[in-house]
Design an enzyme around this catalytic site. Structure first.
Site, PDB file in Angstrom:
ATOM      1  N   HIS A 160     -24.681   9.349  -4.904  1.00  0.00           N
ATOM      2  CA  HIS A 160     -23.785   9.975  -5.877  1.00  0.00           C
ATOM      3  C   HIS A 160     -24.585  10.497  -7.063  1.00  0.00           C
ATOM      4  CE1 HIS A 160     -23.610   5.516  -6.720  1.00  0.00           C
ATOM      5  NE2 HIS A 160     -24.265   6.001  -7.755  1.00  0.00           N
TER       6      HIS A 160
HETATM    7  C1  T46 Z   1     -26.238   4.043  -9.691  1.00  0.00           C
HETATM    8  C2  T46 Z   1     -26.815   3.015  -8.793  1.00  0.00           C
HETATM    9  C3  T46 Z   1     -28.240   2.684  -9.104  1.00  0.00           C
HETATM   10  C4  T46 Z   1     -18.129  -1.510 -11.407  1.00  0.00           C
HETATM   11  O1  T46 Z   1     -16.968  -1.972 -11.398  1.00  0.00           O
HETATM   12  N1  T46 Z   1     -18.854  -1.497 -12.572  1.00  0.00           N
HETATM   13  C5  T46 Z   1     -20.123  -0.986 -12.637  1.00  0.00           C
HETATM   14  O2  T46 Z   1     -20.748  -0.992 -13.717  1.00  0.00           O
HETATM   15  C6  T46 Z   1     -20.704  -0.435 -11.443  1.00  0.00           C
HETATM   16  C7  T46 Z   1     -22.108   0.162 -11.465  1.00  0.00           C
HETATM   17  C8  T46 Z   1     -19.961  -0.452 -10.289  1.00  0.00           C
HETATM   18  N2  T46 Z   1     -18.699  -0.988 -10.280  1.00  0.00           N
HETATM   19  C9  T46 Z   1     -17.951  -1.050  -9.005  1.00  0.00           C
HETATM   20  C10 T46 Z   1     -17.587   0.304  -8.425  1.00  0.00           C
HETATM   21  C11 T46 Z   1     -17.574   0.043  -6.930  1.00  0.00           C
HETATM   22  O3  T46 Z   1     -16.303  -0.442  -6.556  1.00  0.00           O
HETATM   23  O4  T46 Z   1     -18.771  -1.692  -8.035  1.00  0.00           O
HETATM   24  C12 T46 Z   1     -18.581  -1.099  -6.751  1.00  0.00           C
HETATM   25  C13 T46 Z   1     -19.914  -0.641  -6.176  1.00  0.00           C
HETATM   26  O5  T46 Z   1     -20.395   0.484  -6.962  1.00  0.00           O
HETATM   27  P1  T46 Z   1     -21.254   1.632  -6.325  1.00  0.00           P
HETATM   28  O6  T46 Z   1     -20.845   1.913  -4.950  1.00  0.00           O
HETATM   29  O7  T46 Z   1     -21.220   2.810  -7.288  1.00  0.00           O
HETATM   30  O8  T46 Z   1     -22.725   0.967  -6.333  1.00  0.00           O
HETATM   31  P2  T46 Z   1     -24.123   1.637  -6.045  1.00  0.00           P
HETATM   32  O9  T46 Z   1     -25.114   0.549  -6.004  1.00  0.00           O
HETATM   33  O10 T46 Z   1     -24.052   2.565  -4.895  1.00  0.00           O
HETATM   34  O11 T46 Z   1     -24.414   2.554  -7.350  1.00  0.00           O
HETATM   35  C14 T46 Z   1     -24.664   1.929  -8.582  1.00  0.00           C
HETATM   36  C15 T46 Z   1     -24.070   2.776  -9.714  1.00  0.00           C
HETATM   37  O12 T46 Z   1     -22.685   3.006  -9.447  1.00  0.00           O
HETATM   38  C16 T46 Z   1     -24.775   4.093  -9.871  1.00  0.00           C
HETATM   39  O13 T46 Z   1     -24.418   4.658 -11.104  1.00  0.00           O
HETATM   40  O14 T46 Z   1     -26.944   4.933 -10.143  1.00  0.00           O
HETATM   41  O15 T46 Z   1     -26.064   1.791  -8.768  1.00  0.00           O
END
Ligand code: T46
Length: 136
Positions: A52
């Site tokens: 993303h």
């Molecule tokens: C990025 C990479 C390095 C939250 O509720 N709060 C938060 O601060 C974050 C980061 C995520 N979430 C929730 C949203 C989703 O339901 O946690 C779940 C997993 O998030 P996501 O799929 O976005 O996780 P990653 O590891 O793919 O991405 C994250 C960050 O979202 C992103 O900004 O750069 O880590």
């Protein structure tokens, strides 16, 4: 191009016989006010994260333990950076697609973020991101 703004930041590293200490001060070592800190850990072998881009959010990623690769894409070019040094951070500005992969066992990715979590700030669809990044 936003990729040109991505860069490695070196944090202070204090070494003595007891080991190493690194510190990070807001607005000194990272170019934004830190509103949120989160970390990725216990990532199963072969899994990747990210996939993303963000409309506004700026972040710094740090491999505080272990290593992983970060693939960066601003809609025009791509680059892969390996993070494996706890005294270095990767600054990623807004509008850069990122994929984080090849996590070593026990790797921890610490993230300093310029904004609170906001799902509205995400491009989770690559085609939509490309259109916005290229202004087409
Ligand atoms: C990025 C990479 C390095 C939250 O509720 N709060 C938060 O601060 C974050 C980061 C995520 N979430 C929730 C949203 C989703 O339901 O946690 C779940 C997993 O998030 P996501 O799929 O976005 O996780 P990653 O590891 O793919 O991405 C994250 C960050 O979202 C992103 O900004 O750069 O880590």
């Amino acid at each position: 191009m936003m990729l040109a703004q991505c860069r490695i930041i070196e944090f202070p590293k204090i070494q003595d016989r007891r080991g190493n200490l690194t510190f990070i001060e807001e607005n000194r070592h990272v170019p934004f006010e830190i509103k949120r800190v989160y970390y990725l850990y216990d990532v199963p072998g072969g899994e990747s994260r990210g996939g993303h881009a963000h409309k506004q959010l700026q972040q710094v990623l740090i491999a505080v333990s272990g290593s992983f690769d970060v693939v960066l894409d601003d809609g025009f070019s791509r680059e892969k950076i390996t993070l494996n040094r706890p005294w270095q951070g990767l600054y990623i500005p807004q509008m850069v697609w990122r994929e984080i992969e090849n996590f070593s066992s026990g790797a921890v990715c610490l993230v300093l973020a310029s904004e609170f979590y906001d799902e509205e700030d995400y491009y989770r669809n690559y085609a939509n991101f490309l259109r916005a990044a290229r202004g087409t």
